[in-house]
Every structure is written in C-alpha cells, then in structure tokens.
Design a protein around this motif. Structure first.
Motif, PDB file in Angstrom:
ATOM      1  N   GLU A 287       0.820  -1.194   0.000  1.00  0.00           N
ATOM      2  CA  GLU A 287       0.000   0.000   0.000  1.00  0.00           C
ATOM      3  C   GLU A 287       0.860   1.252   0.000  1.00  0.00           C
ATOM      4  OE1 GLU A 287      -2.744  -0.083   3.191  1.00  0.00           O
ATOM      5  OE2 GLU A 287      -3.881  -1.792   2.422  1.00  0.00           O
ATOM      6  N   VAL A 288       2.025   1.209   0.604  1.00  0.00           N
ATOM      7  CA  VAL A 288       2.920   2.358   0.691  1.00  0.00           C
ATOM      8  C   VAL A 288       4.268   2.002   0.084  1.00  0.00           C
ATOM      9  CG1 VAL A 288       4.058   4.011   2.205  1.00  0.00           C
ATOM     10  CG2 VAL A 288       1.763   3.176   2.781  1.00  0.00           C
ATOM     11  N   LYS A 289       4.724   2.857  -0.816  1.00  0.00           N
ATOM     12  CA  LYS A 289       6.013   2.661  -1.462  1.00  0.00           C
ATOM     13  C   LYS A 289       6.968   3.741  -0.971  1.00  0.00           C
ATOM     14  CE  LYS A 289       8.384   0.300  -4.548  1.00  0.00           C
ATOM     15  NZ  LYS A 289       8.543  -1.156  -4.475  1.00  0.00           N
ATOM     16  N   TYR A 290       8.166   3.333  -0.551  1.00  0.00           N
ATOM     17  CA  TYR A 290       9.152   4.262  -0.015  1.00  0.00           C
ATOM     18  C   TYR A 290      10.187   4.605  -1.094  1.00  0.00           C
ATOM     19  CZ  TYR A 290       7.155   2.998   4.499  1.00  0.00           C
ATOM     20  OH  TYR A 290       6.297   2.788   5.547  1.00  0.00           O
ATOM     21  N   ILE A 291      10.426   5.906  -1.242  1.00  0.00           N
ATOM     22  CA  ILE A 291      11.382   6.392  -2.240  1.00  0.00           C
ATOM     23  C   ILE A 291      12.451   7.206  -1.515  1.00  0.00           C
ATOM     24  CG2 ILE A 291      11.655   7.652  -4.409  1.00  0.00           C
ATOM     25  CD1 ILE A 291       8.599   7.422  -4.763  1.00  0.00           C
ATOM     26  N   GLU A 292      13.668   6.712  -1.516  1.00  0.00           N
ATOM     27  CA  GLU A 292      14.744   7.398  -0.826  1.00  0.00           C
ATOM     28  C   GLU A 292      15.274   8.565  -1.665  1.00  0.00           C
ATOM     29  OE1 GLU A 292      17.822   4.786   0.396  1.00  0.00           O
ATOM     30  OE2 GLU A 292      16.508   3.490   1.592  1.00  0.00           O
ATOM     31  N   ILE A 293      15.531   9.674  -0.990  1.00  0.00           N
ATOM     32  CA  ILE A 293      16.069  10.866  -1.631  1.00  0.00           C
ATOM     33  C   ILE A 293      17.551  10.987  -1.288  1.00  0.00           C
ATOM     34  CG2 ILE A 293      15.874  13.375  -1.876  1.00  0.00           C
ATOM     35  CD1 ILE A 293      13.448  11.814  -2.868  1.00  0.00           C
ATOM     36  N   PRO A 294      18.427  11.126  -2.283  1.00  0.00           N
ATOM     37  CA  PRO A 294      19.868  11.276  -2.016  1.00  0.00           C
ATOM     38  C   PRO A 294      20.145  12.507  -1.150  1.00  0.00           C
ATOM     39  CG  PRO A 294      19.471  10.834  -4.329  1.00  0.00           C
ATOM     40  CD  PRO A 294      18.140  11.105  -3.731  1.00  0.00           C
TER      41      PRO A 294
ATOM     42  N   LEU B 202      17.762  15.829 -12.082  1.00  0.00           N
ATOM     43  CA  LEU B 202      16.932  15.128 -13.055  1.00  0.00           C
ATOM     44  C   LEU B 202      16.903  13.628 -12.771  1.00  0.00           C
ATOM     45  CD1 LEU B 202      15.261  15.211 -15.628  1.00  0.00           C
ATOM     46  CD2 LEU B 202      17.367  15.087 -16.945  1.00  0.00           C
ATOM     47  N   GLN B 203      18.007  13.080 -12.333  1.00  0.00           N
ATOM     48  CA  GLN B 203      18.068  11.646 -12.033  1.00  0.00           C
ATOM     49  C   GLN B 203      17.128  11.284 -10.900  1.00  0.00           C
ATOM     50  OE1 GLN B 203      22.002  10.250 -11.134  1.00  0.00           O
ATOM     51  NE2 GLN B 203      21.374   8.116 -10.922  1.00  0.00           N
ATOM     52  N   THR B 204      17.097  12.128  -9.852  1.00  0.00           N
ATOM     53  CA  THR B 204      16.201  11.860  -8.722  1.00  0.00           C
ATOM     54  C   THR B 204      14.747  12.026  -9.139  1.00  0.00           C
ATOM     55  OG1 THR B 204      17.887  12.619  -7.158  1.00  0.00           O
ATOM     56  CG2 THR B 204      15.627  12.539  -6.366  1.00  0.00           C
ATOM     57  N   GLN B 205      14.478  13.014  -9.970  1.00  0.00           N
ATOM     58  CA  GLN B 205      13.106  13.192 -10.460  1.00  0.00           C
ATOM     59  C   GLN B 205      12.644  11.961 -11.235  1.00  0.00           C
ATOM     60  OE1 GLN B 205      12.182  16.875 -12.487  1.00  0.00           O
ATOM     61  NE2 GLN B 205      13.666  18.046 -11.292  1.00  0.00           N
ATOM     62  N   GLN B 206      13.524  11.440 -12.071  1.00  0.00           N
ATOM     63  CA  GLN B 206      13.192  10.240 -12.836  1.00  0.00           C
ATOM     64  C   GLN B 206      12.937   9.061 -11.909  1.00  0.00           C
ATOM     65  OE1 GLN B 206      16.230   9.469 -15.740  1.00  0.00           O
ATOM     66  NE2 GLN B 206      16.071  11.483 -16.671  1.00  0.00           N
ATOM     67  N   ASN B 207      13.753   8.957 -10.863  1.00  0.00           N
ATOM     68  CA  ASN B 207      13.599   7.845  -9.920  1.00  0.00           C
ATOM     69  C   ASN B 207      12.262   7.927  -9.192  1.00  0.00           C
ATOM     70  OD1 ASN B 207      14.496   5.558  -8.286  1.00  0.00           O
ATOM     71  ND2 ASN B 207      14.711   7.050  -6.636  1.00  0.00           N
ATOM     72  N   ILE B 208      11.859   9.150  -8.804  1.00  0.00           N
ATOM     73  CA  ILE B 208      10.577   9.324  -8.106  1.00  0.00           C
ATOM     74  C   ILE B 208       9.423   8.924  -9.010  1.00  0.00           C
ATOM     75  CG2 ILE B 208       9.021  11.023  -7.084  1.00  0.00           C
ATOM     76  CD1 ILE B 208      11.507  12.595  -6.199  1.00  0.00           C
TER      77      ILE B 208
ATOM     78  N   SER C   8       5.327   5.004 -10.771  1.00  0.00           N
ATOM     79  CA  SER C   8       4.692   4.343 -11.917  1.00  0.00           C
ATOM     80  C   SER C   8       4.778   2.834 -11.798  1.00  0.00           C
ATOM     81  CB  SER C   8       5.361   4.800 -13.219  1.00  0.00           C
ATOM     82  OG  SER C   8       5.276   6.196 -13.364  1.00  0.00           O
ATOM     83  N   THR C   9       5.900   2.356 -11.257  1.00  0.00           N
ATOM     84  CA  THR C   9       6.067   0.914 -11.065  1.00  0.00           C
ATOM     85  C   THR C   9       5.127   0.397  -9.991  1.00  0.00           C
ATOM     86  OG1 THR C   9       8.393   1.098 -11.694  1.00  0.00           O
ATOM     87  CG2 THR C   9       7.730  -0.903 -10.546  1.00  0.00           C
ATOM     88  N   ALA C  10       4.929   1.210  -8.945  1.00  0.00           N
ATOM     89  CA  ALA C  10       4.059   0.796  -7.843  1.00  0.00           C
ATOM     90  C   ALA C  10       2.594   0.777  -8.251  1.00  0.00           C
ATOM     91  CB  ALA C  10       4.259   1.725  -6.648  1.00  0.00           C
ATOM     92  N   ASN C  11       2.225   1.652  -9.173  1.00  0.00           N
ATOM     93  CA  ASN C  11       0.819   1.751  -9.567  1.00  0.00           C
ATOM     94  C   ASN C  11       0.752   2.162 -11.038  1.00  0.00           C
ATOM     95  OD1 ASN C  11      -1.943   2.619  -9.921  1.00  0.00           O
ATOM     96  ND2 ASN C  11      -2.106   2.731  -7.694  1.00  0.00           N
ATOM     97  N   GLU C  12       0.233   1.294 -11.883  1.00  0.00           N
ATOM     98  CA  GLU C  12       0.203   1.577 -13.319  1.00  0.00           C
ATOM     99  C   GLU C  12      -0.722   2.741 -13.670  1.00  0.00           C
ATOM    100  OE1 GLU C  12      -3.079  -1.940 -14.285  1.00  0.00           O
ATOM    101  OE2 GLU C  12      -1.395  -1.598 -15.623  1.00  0.00           O
ATOM    102  N   GLU C  13      -1.673   3.060 -12.783  1.00  0.00           N
ATOM    103  CA  GLU C  13      -2.557   4.192 -13.036  1.00  0.00           C
ATOM    104  C   GLU C  13      -1.810   5.513 -12.995  1.00  0.00           C
ATOM    105  OE1 GLU C  13      -5.728   4.114 -13.968  1.00  0.00           O
ATOM    106  OE2 GLU C  13      -5.602   1.933 -14.030  1.00  0.00           O
TER     107      GLU C  13
END
Length: 282
Positions: free
Chosen positions: A31-38, A119-125, A130-135
């Motif tokens: 339900e929750v996806k964690y995205i680490e920020i450099p 830009l790399q971090t933006q792409q990662n976010i 998008s991977t966590a939820n196709e919608e």
C-alpha cells in the motif's frame, strides 16, 4: 537541462506503462512505497514539500464512495524530512476520484519539475511511483504533455525586433497585391467585353499549357459559360459581367478583409481570435 525533464520523464512513463501489468502484480500487496532521496537533493526536496501546503494538505484526495477507504490520512504522498524518504500511498491513489488525484499529482509534478532536485532523482521518483501503480503512468502522461505547450509570449518577444521590417514587407505586399488584382480585373473585363481584344489575346495562348496569358481562369470560364448559353437557344442569356463578378466576389471579400487587417494593424487581434478559437475546439 531542466527543459528536457518532461520529455525524458515521458519516455520513462511509457516504458513503465508497458510493464504496468507485471509491476502491479508484483507490488499489489504494497500500500505504501518508499522512495529514498539522495543527501544532495534533500534541500531541493524540502523546497518542493514546502509548496505542498501545511503538512502536504494539497496532496489530499477525495475517496470514491464505493472505495470503503476510511483512512484519516488522505494524502497520496508524504515526505519524511528526517529520514529523507517520500512515502507514496498507492491505496489512497487507487481509491481517490479521478479529478482529485489528477489535481494532487499535478501539483506535485509541477513543483518537482521547477525545483533544483536533480533530473536523475526526479526520474527515480516518477519511475518508482509508476512501477508501484500503473494508473500513475496513465495519469502522468497527459500531465507532462500539458507542460509542453507553446510559449507564445516568449516567441513574440523574440520576433518583436524584426516586426518593423515585417510591417514594411507586409505593406509592400499589400500594395503589390492590390495593383495586381486591379490590373487582373481590368484585363479580364477587356477580355470579356471586347471580342476584338479577346481574339488578339487568344492568339497568344500558350502552346504547352493551353492557358491564356494574363487572363484569370474565372474570365475564361465566364466566356465559355456565356457562349454555351447562346448556343443552347433556350433564350436564357447570361450577363457576362454579372457572372464574372459572382465568381470573383469571394476573392474580393477575402482579400479585402486581409488587407483591412494589415492596414489597420489588427493582425494581433486576428491571431488572438484564432488562438482562442483553437483553444475552444480543443
């Protein structure tokens, strides 16, 4: 570099959308996806979060009546500044109405693109969401496309220095067009009304194309139409001049409007009207 972000992010979204079914199955239970920020982007991410309202209130959504979601936290994204982690709530996103989640996600994406976050971090976010939820992929594609719109104001600022030259060119063009139209009309009237002149002009017909030089196709068509009416013996004589002006009326009207806009300096208003018309159609 920042201007390339929407297009690169769109490519990532399209790739993620193709893998949406597989990724949705793999992450369906999360339900929750964690995205680490450099560490280098934490300051930039802090600025992004400051634009999301008090404690991310702009990222709150409205749940669908049929969702059954009674969570008190209606945000789709939360930034944990202490740990440098973005929490994406996939369930809240799924249960939200289309309008509310589009608005919330649009606010976040717009602030992210304008931020100093790399830009790399933006792409990662974007890719992780998008991977966590196709919608997310389906919704982000039109959002990113909306940012790639024409900047008419900047374009006009670039064009402004050469506008005086363009005005002179337009003025010369208007004079030349007017003279040519008047001259063409006079020659056509001579061709139609004087048989002797018509015979002399027809003698100079081009051997290759068969066209008469300096005579409009309307004038030639009028002569054929009038001669045809005389040959029918039906008594229905057609006035050659009236028939000619009927054919040329639309040309005169359109040219008059164009010249009026050029001479009166209303070209800007015409462009603005066309833009508004296009916007209404879209």
């Amino acid at each position: 570099m920042k201007k390339r972000a929407p297009f690169i992010m769109m490519l990532v979204l399209l790739f993620s959308l193709c893998l949406g079914s597989i990724s949705a199955f793999a992450n369906g239970m999360d339900e929750v996806k964690y995205i680490e920020i450099p560490p280098s982007d934490k300051a930039g991410m802090k600025k992004v979060w400051s634009k999301m309202g008090t404690d991310g209130e702009y990222l709150k959504v409205e749940f669908k009546l049929t969702s059954g979601n009674e969570s008190s936290d209606k945000r789709i994204l939360v930034y944990d500044e202490a740990n440098g982690v973005i929490k994406f709530n996939s369930k809240n996103f799924d249960d939200a109405t289309d309008k509310s989640r589009k608005k919330a996600l649009g606010i976040f994406v717009d602030a992210l693109q304008k931020s100093p976050v790399s830009l790399q971090t933006q792409q990662n976010i974007i890719n992780t969401m998008s991977t966590a939820n196709e919608e997310v992929s389906k919704l982000l594609v039109p959002l990113l496309m909306d940012t790639a719109k024409a900047d008419v104001y900047t374009a006009m600022r670039w064009v402004k220095p050469i506008i005086p030259v363009i005005q002179v060119i337009f003025g010369i063009g208007a004079v030349i067009i007017s003279i040519l139209l008047i001259g063409s009309t006079v020659i056509d009237l001579v061709f139609i009304g004087l048989p002797i002149a018509r015979e002399a002009i027809l003698d100079n017909r081009s051997e290759k194309s068969g066209r008469v030089k300096f005579i409009s196709s309307d004038a030639e068509a009028v002569i054929k139409e009038v001669e045809s009416s005389l040959a029918d013996n039906t008594g229905r004589y057609k006035n050659a001049y009236l028939t000619y002006f009927k054919r040329r009326a639309l040309t005169y009207i359109i040219l008059s409007i164009c010249l009026l806009y050029l001479v009166m300096g209303e070209l800007g208003n015409l462009i603005a009207w066309l833009l508004s018309l296009g916007e209404g159609v879209v």
